[in-house]
Write a protein that holds these residues in place. Structure first.
Motif, PDB file in Angstrom:
ATOM      1  N   ASN A  98      -2.387   9.250  -2.429  1.00  0.00           N
ATOM      2  CA  ASN A  98      -3.425  10.028  -1.771  1.00  0.00           C
ATOM      3  C   ASN A  98      -2.844  11.349  -1.263  1.00  0.00           C
TER       4      ASN A  98
ATOM      5  N   ASN B  79       0.743   8.343   2.142  1.00  0.00           N
ATOM      6  CA  ASN B  79       0.028   9.578   1.793  1.00  0.00           C
ATOM      7  C   ASN B  79       1.021  10.722   1.606  1.00  0.00           C
TER       8      ASN B  79
ATOM      9  N   GLY C 170       5.242   2.987   0.475  1.00  0.00           N
ATOM     10  CA  GLY C 170       4.412   2.841   1.673  1.00  0.00           C
ATOM     11  C   GLY C 170       4.617   3.855   2.784  1.00  0.00           C
TER      12      GLY C 170
ATOM     13  N   MET D 254       0.829  -1.210   0.000  1.00  0.00           N
ATOM     14  CA  MET D 254       0.000   0.000   0.000  1.00  0.00           C
ATOM     15  C   MET D 254       0.864   1.261   0.000  1.00  0.00           C
ATOM     16  N   LYS D 255       0.447   2.258  -0.785  1.00  0.00           N
ATOM     17  CA  LYS D 255       1.225   3.494  -0.865  1.00  0.00           C
ATOM     18  C   LYS D 255       1.008   4.382   0.364  1.00  0.00           C
TER      19      LYS D 255
ATOM     20  N   ASN E 285      -1.209   7.942  -8.354  1.00  0.00           N
ATOM     21  CA  ASN E 285      -2.281   7.465  -7.469  1.00  0.00           C
ATOM     22  C   ASN E 285      -1.906   7.460  -5.996  1.00  0.00           C
TER      23      ASN E 285
END
Lengths: 235, 235
Positions: B110, B4, B79, B1-2, B108
Motif C-alpha cells: 500500500n 505501508n 510487515g 500483513m504487509k 501489492n
C-alpha cells in the motif's frame, strides 16, 4: 501598502492534513473570495473554530467578468489581506482562481500560495510513474470517438516524450472512462488509478493495462485521478 | 500483513509548512529509504525532536539497480512501515523515488503519499496561469540552440493546447535560461518567475515577456520555477 492575496487549499473532510501555519494566516484574514460561500464558511469554521466569521466576510469569485474580478481585489489594493478559496483542493489547480490571481499580478499585489492537499500531486507522487515529466490534461472529451482518439494521442505523446499523462473525470463517468482506457491503451502501458485521495479510504494502484483487464476493478462514483505512462519505464 | 510505503515530503528549512499528521506518522516509522542520510536525519530530528533515530534507521535509495530497489522493500514485505524521503520536496515529483514506488505496487504494498510542499505545485497555484491544463517538463536542453528550439516548440504547444509549460533549471544556469526565455518567447506570452518557493523570501511574479524585458530582473542562483502560457489567456 497593499495587502497580500493568499491562495488557500481546502478540503471537505479531513482537517489534520493542513499545516498549522494555514490556520494562523486564515485567522488574520477578514475577507475571502470564494467559489461557494457555504462550503468555505464550513471549512473555515472547522479549521479555525474560534474565528468570528459570517457570510459578510465572503464574496463569490466571478471570473466571467474581468472587471468584477479586478474589483474583487479592491480591499487588497487598500491594504487588506485577501484569501482565495475553492470548494475543495488548491485554487487554480483544476479549480477556479486563475483570473483573480493574474489580476493580482497585474496590480502588483503579492501572491502567496499555502501548502495543502492536491489530489493530482498526491496521485502523481504515489503512482510510481515518471514525475520528472508529466502533463495534467484536465478532462478528456465526452464523445466516445473523440475520447478514444485523444487517449491514443496521449499514449503516443507519453511514449515519445517519456511523459506521464494525468487526467480527471466527473465521478459518474469514471467507470466509462476506465473502460475506455483499458480498451484503447496498449497492454503494456502502466495505468495508475488513484481513488478518494486525501480521505481515509484512499487507494492508489499502478499496474499494466493487461493486469487491470484481468482484475475486474469497479470504480463507481468515487473521485478518481487517472495517470498512465507508455513504453519502457525509464525515469 | 504487509507494511505501508509512506511517501514523505521534506524541506531543508521551514518546519511549520507540514501537517501535524506527518509528524505522527514519521514517529511510528523505524525504517527510511532516503536520498541522503545526513539530510534526512536532520529533517526528521527537526520535525520529531523526541524521536530516537540514527543512521541505522536509514538505507540509501538505489534506483540504478531494480533488484536492490526491490530488496529495499523487504522490511515492508515482512510487515514494517517504510518511509521514503528525498532531500527537499516531494519524492517522485522532479525527485527520485519512482522505481521504488513502482516496485511497491508490483508487490501489492500500500502506497500512501503525505501532504507537503511542492515548489512546482505552489508556483503553478500562484502563477495565475492555466492550471486546468499544464505540463511539467523538468529541465530544458543545456545546448543553446537545442534549448531555443525547445522553448519555441513548447510555446507553440502552449498556444495550440492552451497549456501552461513549467520547467526548472540548475540554480547557476537560471539567469541564462531566463535570458533565453526573454529572447525566444513572444512579447505577449505570459511568463511566471517563482523564486525561493517555500522559504520566507519567496516571490512569485507573472508578467508578459515584454514587461520582463523592461524590468531588468536578476535571478542569480536562487531556486526558481519558470512557467509560461502563450496566446489569449482563456481558462
Amino acid at each position: 501598502m497593499k495587502g497580500n492575496l493568499y491562495i488557500i487549499p481546502s478540503s471537505i473532510s479531513e482537517e489534520n492534513i493542513f499545516p498549522e501555519i494555514n490556520k494562523d494566516i486564515i485567522n488574520t484574514i477578514n475577507h475571502f473570495v470564494v467559489e461557494n460561500s457555504k462550503v468555505s464558511l464550513g471549512f473555515i469554521k472547522r479549521i479555525c473554530p474560534e474565528k468570528e466569521i459570517s457570510y459578510e466576510n465572503f464574496e463569490v469569485l466571478d471570473e466571467d467578468d474581468p472587471i468584477i474580478t479586478s474589483k474583487q481585489l479592491g480591499l487588497c489594493m487598500r491594504g487588506e489581506n485577501i484569501g482565495l478559496l475553492t470548494d475543495a483542493g488548491c485554487p487554480n489547480i483544476a479549480d477556479p482562481g486563475a483570473k483573480l490571481i493574474l489580476h493580482a499580478h497585474e496590480n502588483n499585489i503579492n501572491v502567496i500560495p499555502l501548502v495543502g492537499p492536491s489530489s493530482i500531486l498526491l496521485a502523481m507522487m504515489g503512482s510510481g510513474l515518471n514525475g520528472n515529466n508529466f502533463s495534467f490534461n484536465g478532462y478528456l472529451p465526452v464523445d466516445k470517438n473523440e475520447r478514444s482518439i485523444k487517449i491514443k494521442k496521449l499514449e503516443i505523446q507519453s511514449r515519445n516524450n517519456n511523459q506521464s499523462q494525468i487526467f480527471i473525470e466527473t465521478p459518474y463517468r469514471n467507470q466509462s472512462l476506465f473502460d475506455d482506457l483499458k480498451r484503447n491503451l496498449n497492454n503494456h502501458t502502466f495505468l495508475c488509478v488513484a481513488k478518494n485521495i486525501g480521505s481515509k479510504n484512499q487507494k492508489i494502484k499502478t499496474m499494466q493495462v493487461k493486469d487491470w483487464k484481468s482484475k475486474k476493478e469497479i470504480i463507481e462514483k468515487e473521485p478518481t485521478i487517472f495517470i498512465f505512462h507508455s513504453g519502457l519505464v525509464t525515469f
